[in-house]
Design a protein around this motif. Structure first.
Motif, short mmCIF file in Angstrom:
data_model
loop_
_atom_site.label_atom_id
_atom_site.label_comp_id
_atom_site.label_asym_id
_atom_site.label_seq_id
_atom_site.Cartn_x
_atom_site.Cartn_y
_atom_site.Cartn_z
N LYS A 1 0.83 -1.20 0.00
CA LYS A 1 0.00 0.00 0.00
C LYS A 1 0.87 1.26 0.00
O LYS A 1 0.58 2.23 -0.70
N GLN A 2 1.94 1.22 0.78
CA GLN A 2 2.84 2.37 0.88
C GLN A 2 3.50 2.68 -0.46
O GLN A 2 3.60 3.84 -0.87
N VAL A 3 3.94 1.63 -1.15
CA VAL A 3 4.60 1.80 -2.45
C VAL A 3 3.64 2.43 -3.46
O VAL A 3 4.01 3.34 -4.21
N ALA A 4 2.39 1.97 -3.45
CA ALA A 4 1.40 2.51 -4.39
C ALA A 4 1.16 3.99 -4.15
O ALA A 4 1.08 4.79 -5.10
N LEU A 5 1.04 4.38 -2.88
CA LEU A 5 0.81 5.79 -2.56
C LEU A 5 2.06 6.63 -2.81
O LEU A 5 1.96 7.79 -3.22
N ALA A 6 3.22 6.04 -2.56
CA ALA A 6 4.47 6.76 -2.82
C ALA A 6 4.60 7.11 -4.29
O ALA A 6 5.05 8.21 -4.65
N GLU A 7 4.21 6.19 -5.15
CA GLU A 7 4.27 6.45 -6.59
C GLU A 7 3.35 7.58 -6.99
O GLU A 7 3.57 8.25 -8.01
N LYS A 8 2.34 7.82 -6.18
CA LYS A 8 1.41 8.93 -6.43
C LYS A 8 1.98 10.26 -5.93
O LYS A 8 1.91 11.28 -6.64
N TYR A 9 2.55 10.25 -4.73
CA TYR A 9 2.94 11.50 -4.09
C TYR A 9 4.39 11.93 -4.33
O TYR A 9 4.67 13.13 -4.46
N LEU B 1 12.19 8.23 -7.73
CA LEU B 1 10.80 8.68 -7.68
C LEU B 1 10.72 10.12 -7.19
O LEU B 1 9.89 10.91 -7.68
N LYS B 2 11.56 10.46 -6.25
CA LYS B 2 11.52 11.78 -5.62
C LYS B 2 12.26 12.86 -6.40
O LYS B 2 11.97 14.05 -6.21
N THR B 3 13.20 12.46 -7.24
CA THR B 3 14.11 13.47 -7.81
C THR B 3 14.17 13.54 -9.32
O THR B 3 14.70 14.52 -9.85
#
Length: 279
Positions: free
Chosen positions: A64-72, A114-116
Motif C-alpha cells: 500500500k505504501q509503495v502505491a501511494l508513494a508512486e502517487k505523491y 521517484l523523488k528526484t
C-alpha cells in the motif's frame, strides 16, 4: 534529502496517515515520526509497526505504501532556500576556495529516483559519483544512521575525486553536514563533522528544551540494540575509523559549537563557515 532538500517527509506522513485512517488508527504522532526520520527502511519499519499494530502484515502495508508513494513522491518540491544554497555551493567549486558537495540519503535508489527525476536541474548539482543512497552496497548491513558510515562514505567519494586531481584530501573535521533528522545529526557528529540542524517545526516542538542534546548527538534514542556479534562489530568499526580518518566514532559534547540550529536554509550564513560565494 528528505525533509531537508525536498518536502518528502511531509509526503511520507500523508502516505502513512492515509493507511492508518483506512484501518481506524490515529494519525502518526511526532513521538513516533521522530524515530523514523533518517533511519534505514528496515529499522524504521520495525519501529512503526510496533507502534501502529495494524491488522495487516508488514508486507501488505509495504504494498500500500509503495502505491501511494508512486502517487505523491513525483510531486516533491524543494524546500525554502534549497535551490539558492545548492547553486551557491556548487558555484564555489571553480573558485580559489572551493566547497565540494555530496548527497547522503537513507532513501533507497528506487525511491530516490521517484523523488528526484523531475528535479534534475537541482540534483544534477551533485555529481553522480557523489550521490550515496541507502542501499549502496558500500554501506554495511545495519550500518545506517545514526552510525557515521554514510557520511564517511560521502566524504570518500569527494576525496577519490580530489586524489585523481592530485589535490589534498578533505578531513572529516573540515566537513559540514546538513540534516533535518535527529539520527542524522548524530551520524554527522559521530563522523567527526560539524552539523547544521534544520528540523521540521513539528520535530523541533517535540525536542523543545533538548536542542543542545540533539546538536551534540546525545539524545540516546537511536542506539542499535540488535547487534549479533558485538566483538566483530567493534573490530570492523575500528578498522573503519582508521581507514576513514581515524575519528572516534563518538558523538560530540554539549555546547561544543560544532552543531547549529537553523529554522530554514534561507539566508544561510556562509561567512560563519568561511564560505565565499562568487558574485
Amino acid at each position: 534529502m528528505d525533509g531537508l532538500l525536498i518536502d518528502t517527509e511531509d509526503k511520507y506522513t500523508i502516505v502513512t496517515n492515509e493507511i492508518l485512517q483506512e484501518y481506524g488508527r490515529p494519525s502518526m504522532p511526532w513521538s513516533v515520526k521522530a524515530q523514523l526520520q533518517g533511519r534505514p527502511g528496515p529499522e524504521a519499519g520495525k519501529i512503526f509497526h510496533d507502534w501502529a499494530k495494524l491488522p495487516i502484515t508488514p508486507e501488505e502495508y509495504s504494498t500500500k505504501q509503495v502505491a501511494l508513494a508512486e502517487k505523491y513522491f513525483p510531486t516533491a518540491k524543494p524546500l525554502p532556500g534549497v535551490v539558492k544554497l545548492l547553486n551557491d555551493l556548487h558555484a564555489t567549486e571553480k573558485s580559489d576556495k572551493p566547497v565540494y558537495i555530496a548527497l547522503a540519503t537513507s532513501s533507497h535508489k528506487r525511491n530516490y529516483h521517484l523523488k528526484t527525476d523531475h528535479l534534475n536541474d537541482l540534483f544534477s548539482l551533485f555529481p553522480e559519483p557523489r550521490r550515496v543512497v541507502g542501499d549502496d552496497p558500500r554501506i554495511g548491513k545495519g550500518r545506517g544512521k545514526p552510525l557515521p558510515d554514510i557520511y564517511l562514505l560521502a566524504l570518500e567519494t569527494i576525496n577519490e575525486e580530489l586524489k585523481t586531481k592530485g589535490e589534498q584530501a578533505i578531513k572529516p573535521e573540515e566537513c559540514l553536514v546538513f540534516e533535518d533528522a535527529v539520527p542524522g545529526v548524530e551520524a554527522g557528529r559521530r563522523a567527526g563533522m560539524q552539523v547544521v540542524w534544520c528540523p521540521h517545526p513539528g520535530l523541533l516542538t517535540y525536542y523543545k528544551g533538548r536542542e543542545e542534546e540533539v546538536l551534540a548527538g546525545l539524545t540516546g534514542e537511536h542506539k542499535d540494540e540488535d547487534k549479533v556479534d558485538a566483538e566483530k562489530e567493534a573490530e570492523a568499526l575500528q578498522a573503519e575509523r582508521i581507514s576513514r580518518g581515524n575519528h572516534s566514532g563518538k558523538p560530540g559534547k554539549l555546547n561544543d559549537g560544532w552543531g547549529r540550529l537553523v529554522s530554514t536554509l534561507e539566508d544561510f550564513p556562509y561567512e560563519t563557515y568561511g564560505i565565499t560565494v562568487p558574485s
